[in-house]
Design an enzyme around this catalytic site. Structure first.
Site, PDB file in Angstrom:
ATOM      1  CG  ASP A  70      -1.837   1.167   1.298  1.00  0.00           C
ATOM      2  OD1 ASP A  70      -2.878   1.078   0.617  1.00  0.00           O
ATOM      3  OD2 ASP A  70      -1.544   2.174   1.966  1.00  0.00           O
ATOM      4  CE1 TYR A  75       0.033   7.797   2.951  1.00  0.00           C
ATOM      5  CE2 TYR A  75       0.432   5.565   2.179  1.00  0.00           C
ATOM      6  CZ  TYR A  75      -0.398   6.495   2.764  1.00  0.00           C
ATOM      7  OH  TYR A  75      -1.653   6.119   3.179  1.00  0.00           O
ATOM      8  CE  LYS A 105      -4.009   4.572   0.485  1.00  0.00           C
ATOM      9  NZ  LYS A 105      -2.617   4.444   0.923  1.00  0.00           N
ATOM     10  CG  HIS A 138      -4.886   9.678   0.329  1.00  0.00           C
ATOM     11  ND1 HIS A 138      -3.528   9.613   0.147  1.00  0.00           N
ATOM     12  CD2 HIS A 138      -5.102   9.245   1.587  1.00  0.00           C
ATOM     13  CE1 HIS A 138      -2.964   9.172   1.255  1.00  0.00           C
ATOM     14  NE2 HIS A 138      -3.887   8.939   2.136  1.00  0.00           N
TER      15      HIS A 138
HETATM   16  P1  NAP Z   1      -0.105   0.819  11.932  1.00  0.00           P
HETATM   17  O1  NAP Z   1       0.181  -0.159  10.877  1.00  0.00           O
HETATM   18  O2  NAP Z   1      -1.278   0.645  12.817  1.00  0.00           O
HETATM   19  O3  NAP Z   1       1.129   1.014  12.890  1.00  0.00           O
HETATM   20  C1  NAP Z   1       2.420   1.221  12.431  1.00  0.00           C
HETATM   21  C2  NAP Z   1       3.316   1.373  13.655  1.00  0.00           C
HETATM   22  O4  NAP Z   1       3.230   0.212  14.469  1.00  0.00           O
HETATM   23  C3  NAP Z   1       4.770   1.540  13.281  1.00  0.00           C
HETATM   24  O5  NAP Z   1       5.330   2.485  14.176  1.00  0.00           O
HETATM   25  C4  NAP Z   1       5.368   0.146  13.511  1.00  0.00           C
HETATM   26  O6  NAP Z   1       6.714   0.275  13.901  1.00  0.00           O
HETATM   27  C5  NAP Z   1       4.515  -0.382  14.638  1.00  0.00           C
HETATM   28  N1  NAP Z   1       4.309  -1.833  14.576  1.00  0.00           N
HETATM   29  C6  NAP Z   1       4.013  -2.593  13.481  1.00  0.00           C
HETATM   30  N2  NAP Z   1       3.847  -3.878  13.820  1.00  0.00           N
HETATM   31  C7  NAP Z   1       4.030  -3.933  15.160  1.00  0.00           C
HETATM   32  C8  NAP Z   1       3.981  -4.998  16.097  1.00  0.00           C
HETATM   33  N3  NAP Z   1       3.726  -6.251  15.730  1.00  0.00           N
HETATM   34  N4  NAP Z   1       4.236  -4.710  17.410  1.00  0.00           N
HETATM   35  C9  NAP Z   1       4.497  -3.437  17.798  1.00  0.00           C
HETATM   36  N5  NAP Z   1       4.557  -2.386  16.965  1.00  0.00           N
HETATM   37  C10 NAP Z   1       4.323  -2.639  15.640  1.00  0.00           C
HETATM   38  O7  NAP Z   1      -0.272   2.295  11.305  1.00  0.00           O
HETATM   39  P2  NAP Z   1      -0.189   2.970   9.885  1.00  0.00           P
HETATM   40  O8  NAP Z   1       1.188   2.867   9.322  1.00  0.00           O
HETATM   41  O9  NAP Z   1      -0.776   4.315  10.053  1.00  0.00           O
HETATM   42  O10 NAP Z   1      -1.203   2.120   8.989  1.00  0.00           O
HETATM   43  C11 NAP Z   1      -0.797   1.100   8.074  1.00  0.00           C
HETATM   44  C12 NAP Z   1      -0.775   1.596   6.646  1.00  0.00           C
HETATM   45  O11 NAP Z   1      -2.065   2.084   6.282  1.00  0.00           O
HETATM   46  C13 NAP Z   1       0.127   2.810   6.390  1.00  0.00           C
HETATM   47  O12 NAP Z   1       1.492   2.478   6.384  1.00  0.00           O
HETATM   48  C14 NAP Z   1      -0.429   3.281   5.063  1.00  0.00           C
HETATM   49  O13 NAP Z   1       0.040   2.460   4.019  1.00  0.00           O
HETATM   50  C15 NAP Z   1      -1.930   3.092   5.293  1.00  0.00           C
HETATM   51  N6  NAP Z   1      -2.587   4.328   5.792  1.00  0.00           N
HETATM   52  C16 NAP Z   1      -3.568   4.890   4.999  1.00  0.00           C
HETATM   53  C17 NAP Z   1      -4.191   6.053   5.413  1.00  0.00           C
HETATM   54  C18 NAP Z   1      -5.253   6.668   4.538  1.00  0.00           C
HETATM   55  O14 NAP Z   1      -5.641   7.835   4.768  1.00  0.00           O
HETATM   56  N7  NAP Z   1      -5.754   5.962   3.549  1.00  0.00           N
HETATM   57  C19 NAP Z   1      -3.866   6.659   6.634  1.00  0.00           C
HETATM   58  C20 NAP Z   1      -2.890   6.045   7.425  1.00  0.00           C
HETATM   59  C21 NAP Z   1      -2.279   4.884   6.997  1.00  0.00           C
HETATM   60  P3  NAP Z   1       7.924  -0.564  13.188  1.00  0.00           P
HETATM   61  O15 NAP Z   1       7.977  -0.169  11.752  1.00  0.00           O
HETATM   62  O16 NAP Z   1       9.104  -0.108  13.968  1.00  0.00           O
HETATM   63  O17 NAP Z   1       7.603  -2.009  13.417  1.00  0.00           O
END
Ligand code: NAP
Length: 340
Positions: A70, A75, A105, A138
């Site tokens: 994704d 980004y 997006k 987005h």
């Molecule tokens: P997330 O996946 O909920 O959390 C990411 C954070 O959690 C990072 O700091 C990661 O650190 C840590 N993490 C991952 N696995 C872990 C585990 N097993 N134990 C402990 N910590 C862990 O948040 P997100 O990045 O916001 O969401 C995921 C993806 O969704 C994004 O990367 C993006 O592609 C997409 N997104 C889309 C939108 C939108 O508006 N459409 C908004 C936000 C995000 P480490 O890397 O150090 O493991």
């Protein structure tokens, strides 16, 4: 308890890594292909996305079995993801581009009918791809085209012309440059608006979803309309500037994790999977990437589900920056605050 429209589980023998995993896949109803979407995607939004880190994380992820990635023009990860895909193909980590499911997006300043196709073409050049599998709007808001991307100045916020922007997205699918099209951060009201003029309905709505922001009403609406929900920030984006500790530090989730011998992250991801939804989770750490895939050989109990359903709800991503008395959304509530 959970039902997936699974065509065929995506088998990964993980020979290079000893990580045997089977990632189920979902067929998108309005897609132009029968290629399915793996239920776990690898997120690439990070506060700092340096190319070397991202390339090695993506290569590691592919070795572990991730096939769904994704990204977004916002980004700054498209180029490095594209480079990683090219390297994965050249060293034979994947045999064909078709083995991967890539989502990107459209950012707000390109959300104008005449800018949609050029924006997708630019993303494709960055990704070194001829097509992407899924292209999403987005956010349900536009901004002045020639202005910077983020943050958006208050005076640059504009209402989106859903009809013409969606028609341009449909053209992207018809041209074969995006195999499926969808939206992100759309509320029921905005989806309804879009559906009223759509020829190709959106395949996906990617939204914030975790046990702490369960999106029940929006998910019911999406299900009734054949739209697959993809959960972003399933762990509450802990450690990210936009994130919260409220998911990973939730006591109910911690208790369930302890009782099951799993991590809180695995409980969150498994819960989303058992809701029948897709998720994208970001980790650039090999052990956590592996941990996040290990959710398919165990189940939450009915009691776990009951406890999770009672968790106090809190929306993390309020995007107050996109709300303004002068803009199209005057309040956070107006800006798609769907309740649980
Ligand atoms: P997330 O996946 O909920 O959390 C990411 C954070 O959690 C990072 O700091 C990661 O650190 C840590 N993490 C991952 N696995 C872990 C585990 N097993 N134990 C402990 N910590 C862990 O948040 P997100 O990045 O916001 O969401 C995921 C993806 O969704 C994004 O990367 C993006 O592609 C997409 N997104 C889309 C939108 C939108 O508006 N459409 C908004 C936000 C995000 P480490 O890397 O150090 O493991």
């Amino acid at each position: 308890m959970y039902v997936h429209d699974i065509r065929s589980p995506h088998k990964m023998d993980g020979a290079a890594t000893n990580t045997a995993s089977v990632i189920p896949e979902v067929v998108l109803s309005s897609s132009s292909t029968r290629k399915a979407m793996p239920v776990i995607g690898f997120g690439t939004a990070a506060d700092s996305n340096d190319s070397a880190t991202l390339i090695s994380a993506v290569l590691e992820a592919i070795k572990l079995g991730y096939r769904h990635f994704d990204t977004a023009s916002l980004y700054g990860s498209e180029q490095a993801l594209g480079e990683a895909i090219a390297q994965a193909l050249s060293v034979g980590l994947v045999t064909s581009r078709d083995d991967l499911f890539i989502t990107s997006k459209l950012w707000c300043n390109d959300a104008h009918s005449h800018l949609v196709l050029p924006a997708l073409q630019k993303s494709l050049r960055s990704l070194q791809l001829e097509y992407i599998d899924l292209y999403l709007i987005h956010w349900p808001i536009s901004s002045t085209p020639e202005k910077g991307r983020w943050p958006i100045d208050e005076q640059d916020l504009m209402p989106m012309d859903f009809k013409s922007v969606w028609a341009a997205m449909e053209e992207c699918q018809r041209l074969g440059l995006a195999k499926s099209i969808g939206v992100s951060n759309f509320s029921c009201k905005e989806l309804q608006n879009l559906l009223s003029s759509a020829t190709i309905p959106p395949s996906v709505n990617q939204v914030e979803m975790s046990p702490v922001w369960q999106q029940k009403k929006l998910r019911e609406f999406c299900k009734a309309n054949g739209i697959v929900v993809t959960a972003f920030s399933p762990l509450g984006a802990k450690g990210c500037s936009w994130g919260t500790h409220q998911v990973m530090e939730n006591e109910v989730l911690q208790e369930i994790a302890k009782a099951r011998g799993k991590t809180v992250a695995q409980v969150c991801l498994r819960w989303i999977y058992e809701q029948g939804e897709i998720l994208v989770v970001k980790s650039y750490n090999k052990e956590r990437m592996k941990e996040n895939l290990q959710i398919f050989d165990w189940e939450l109990s009915e009691d776990d589900h009951n406890k999770i359903s009672q968790i106090k709800q809190h929306r993390m991503m309020r995007k107050e920056e996109l709300v303004s008395a002068r803009g199209p959304y005057k309040s956070v509530v107006e800006f798609g605050m769907e309740s649980f």
